[in-house]
Scaffold this motif. Structure first.
Motif, PDB file in Angstrom:
ATOM      1  N   ILE A 191       0.852  -1.185   0.000  1.00 31.30           N
ATOM      2  CA  ILE A 191       0.000   0.000   0.000  1.00 31.30           C
ATOM      3  C   ILE A 191       0.895   1.245   0.000  1.00 31.30           C
ATOM      4  O   ILE A 191       1.847   1.336   0.781  1.00 31.30           O
ATOM      5  N   THR A 192       0.593   2.187  -0.883  1.00 31.57           N
ATOM      6  CA  THR A 192       1.383   3.412  -0.996  1.00 31.57           C
ATOM      7  C   THR A 192       0.470   4.626  -0.831  1.00 31.57           C
ATOM      8  O   THR A 192      -0.753   4.506  -0.818  1.00 31.57           O
ATOM      9  N   LYS A 193       1.077   5.799  -0.758  1.00 28.12           N
ATOM     10  CA  LYS A 193       0.284   7.026  -0.649  1.00 28.12           C
ATOM     11  C   LYS A 193      -0.530   7.270  -1.917  1.00 28.12           C
ATOM     12  O   LYS A 193      -1.607   7.866  -1.875  1.00 28.12           O
ATOM     13  N   ALA A 194      -0.011   6.813  -3.059  1.00 24.21           N
ATOM     14  CA  ALA A 194      -0.687   7.045  -4.341  1.00 24.21           C
ATOM     15  C   ALA A 194      -1.688   5.948  -4.678  1.00 24.21           C
ATOM     16  O   ALA A 194      -2.499   6.111  -5.591  1.00 24.21           O
ATOM     17  N   GLY A 195      -1.634   4.825  -3.958  1.00 18.78           N
ATOM     18  CA  GLY A 195      -2.517   3.701  -4.252  1.00 18.78           C
ATOM     19  C   GLY A 195      -1.917   2.407  -3.738  1.00 18.78           C
ATOM     20  O   GLY A 195      -1.801   2.204  -2.533  1.00 18.78           O
ATOM     21  N   TRP A 196      -1.485   1.543  -4.658  1.00 13.83           N
ATOM     22  CA  TRP A 196      -0.807   0.321  -4.244  1.00 13.83           C
ATOM     23  C   TRP A 196       0.005  -0.254  -5.396  1.00 13.83           C
ATOM     24  O   TRP A 196      -0.164   0.131  -6.549  1.00 13.83           O
ATOM     25  N   ILE A 197       0.925  -1.145  -5.036  1.00 13.57           N
ATOM     26  CA  ILE A 197       1.812  -1.767  -6.012  1.00 13.57           C
ATOM     27  C   ILE A 197       1.720  -3.279  -5.868  1.00 13.57           C
ATOM     28  O   ILE A 197       1.741  -3.810  -4.757  1.00 13.57           O
ATOM     29  N   ILE A 224       1.633  -1.035 -11.131  1.00 15.42           N
ATOM     30  CA  ILE A 224       1.490   0.158 -10.287  1.00 15.42           C
ATOM     31  C   ILE A 224       0.080   0.701 -10.410  1.00 15.42           C
ATOM     32  O   ILE A 224      -0.366   1.066 -11.505  1.00 15.42           O
ATOM     33  N   TYR A 225      -0.638   0.729  -9.295  1.00 14.03           N
ATOM     34  CA  TYR A 225      -2.022   1.197  -9.242  1.00 14.03           C
ATOM     35  C   TYR A 225      -2.062   2.599  -8.640  1.00 14.03           C
ATOM     36  O   TYR A 225      -1.811   2.770  -7.436  1.00 14.03           O
ATOM     37  N   ASN A 226      -2.345   3.596  -9.463  1.00  9.77           N
ATOM     38  CA  ASN A 226      -2.458   4.975  -8.994  1.00  9.77           C
ATOM     39  C   ASN A 226      -3.927   5.358  -8.869  1.00  9.77           C
ATOM     40  O   ASN A 226      -4.680   5.313  -9.845  1.00  9.77           O
TER      41      ASN A 226
END
Length: 300
Positions: A191-197, A224-226
Motif C-alpha cells: 500500500i502506498t500514498k498514491a494507491g498500491w503496487i 502500479i495502481y495509482n
C-alpha cells in the motif's frame, strides 16, 4: 529491501505465536480494502535471467509495458472475508471482467496449483495460519488461479503482504509459450500514498509428473495502481450493477466445488472453447441452473 522485508516478515511471524490484537486485524482490513476503487494501472514485466539447456534457440519473452483503467469493486465485506472484483475498462461500452481476489482471515483450506489444469487441496494447520490472511486469486471465469497465506506487515511506515505460490501461466503468455508449465510467483502487495503496487519476482518452471521442477527463467513484474477519482470508472460501476447477479451465481457454484475439499482437475476446453467464453456470452438474466451446468462440464 528484500532482506529487510524478509527480516520484518520473520519478526511478524514470530509475533503470531503470541496472538494478534483486534487492532492489528483492523489495520489489516483497512489495508486490504484500500485496494478498492478506481485506478490507472501500469503493467510492467521483463524476463531477467534465463537457464535453458539450449541458449542458442531459446527465445525470452519480450519486455511488456501496458496501461489500463481499472475499477476494483468491493463485492463482499465481512470480518473474516473480503472479496474484490477487478473490472478492466477498455471504453465506456466495453468492460472486461478481470481477475478477482478474496482475502480470508486464518483460513485453513487451500488449493495449491500443481500443473496444467490441476490443483491440489491442502488442509492448513490452525496454528500455522494464526493472524494470517489467505489471498485467493481467481481467473476471469472465477475458476482458481493461485492461493497463499501470509501475515500483513505494518512496520516502519511499510504496509505490505508477501507470499510465494505456484500458478498457471499468466494470460499474457499462455497462448505464446509452451516451454514451461508452472509460474512460481513471489507476490508483494504494498500500500502506498498514491494507491498500491503489485510487485512480483517469478520463476518459470518445467514440472514433470513426479513433481520435479527445472528452472527455465526468472521474471520481474511491477504493476502500479495509482488512485484516481471514482467517477472515472463510472462505466465499470454501472456494468457491475447490471451483471453482478450472474457472477454471484458463478461464485456460488465454484464454492460448492471448493467445499468438496478434494483435488481439482479442469477441462481446458469444451468444443474448442475455454470456460470464460461460454460465461462471457451469457446474458445478465441467465438462470443459475444454466451457469451451474456450464461449469459442471469443465470440472472433471
Amino acid at each position: 529491501m528484500i532482506t529487510k522485508r524478509l527480516y520484518i516478515s520473520a519478526i511478524m511471524a514470530l509475533t503470531c505465536s503470541f496472538g494478534f490484537s483486534q487492532d492489528k486485524k483492523q489495520q489489516d482490513i483497512k489495508s486490504i480494502k484500500s485496494m478498492c476503487g478506481c485506478y490507472e494501472v501500469k503493467f510492467n514485466f521483463t524476463e531477467t535471467f534465463q537457464y535453458p539447456k539450449d541458449s542458442l534457440t531459446y527465445k525470452p519473452s519480450k519486455t511488456k509495458h501496458d496501461y489500463g483503467l481499472e475499477w476494483v469493486e468491493l463485492v463482499e465485506d465481512t470480518p473474516n472475508k473480503i472479496v474484490m472484483q477487478h473490472l478492466l475498462i477498455v471504453s465506456d461500452k466495453m468492460i472486461i471482467k478481470h481477475w478477482r481476489q478474496d482475502w480470508l482471515y486464518e483460513n485453513t483450506d487451500l488449493y495449491s496449483f500443481d500443473k496444467n489444469t490441476s490443483w491440489k487441496y491442502k488442509k492448513l494447520d490452525k496454528k500455522a495460519v494464526k493472524g494470517q490472511w489467505t489471498q485467493k486469486v481467481f481467473q476471469v471465469d472465477d475458476s482458481p488461479r493461485y492461493e497463499g497465506s501470509s501475515t500483513w506487515v505494518h512496520v516502519d511506515g511499510e504496509d505490505y503482504w508477501s507470499n510465494v505460490a505456484d500458478a498457471p501461466l499468466p494470460r499474457r503468455e499462455h497462448t505464446k509459450r509452451n516451454d514451461y508449465n508452472v509460474l512460481k510467483r513471489r507476490n508483494i502487495h504494498e500500500i502506498t500514498k498514491a494507491g498500491w503496487i503489485h510487485e512480483q519476482d517469478n520463476a518459470k518452471l518445467i514440472r514433470d509428473d513426479s513433481g520435479k521442477d527445472v528452472l527455465l527463467a526468472e521474471e520481474k513484474g511491477m504493476d502500479i495502481y495509482n488512485k484516481v477519482p471514482d467517477i472515472k470508472c463510472i462505466a465499470a460501476q454501472n456494468w457491475w450493477k447490471e451483471n453482478n447477479a450472474i457472477w454471484k451465481n458463478v461464485r456460488d457454484k465454484w464454492q460448492t466445488v471448493f467445499d468438496r475439499h478434494k483435488d481439482l482437475n479442469l477441462e481446458p476446453n469444451i468444443d474448442k472453447k475455454p470456460l470464460f467464453m461460454f460465461l462471457f456470452d451469457l446474458k445478465p438474466d441467465v438462470s443459475k441452473a444454466e451457469t451451474d451446468a456450464i461449469i459442471d462440464k469443465f470440472v472433471k
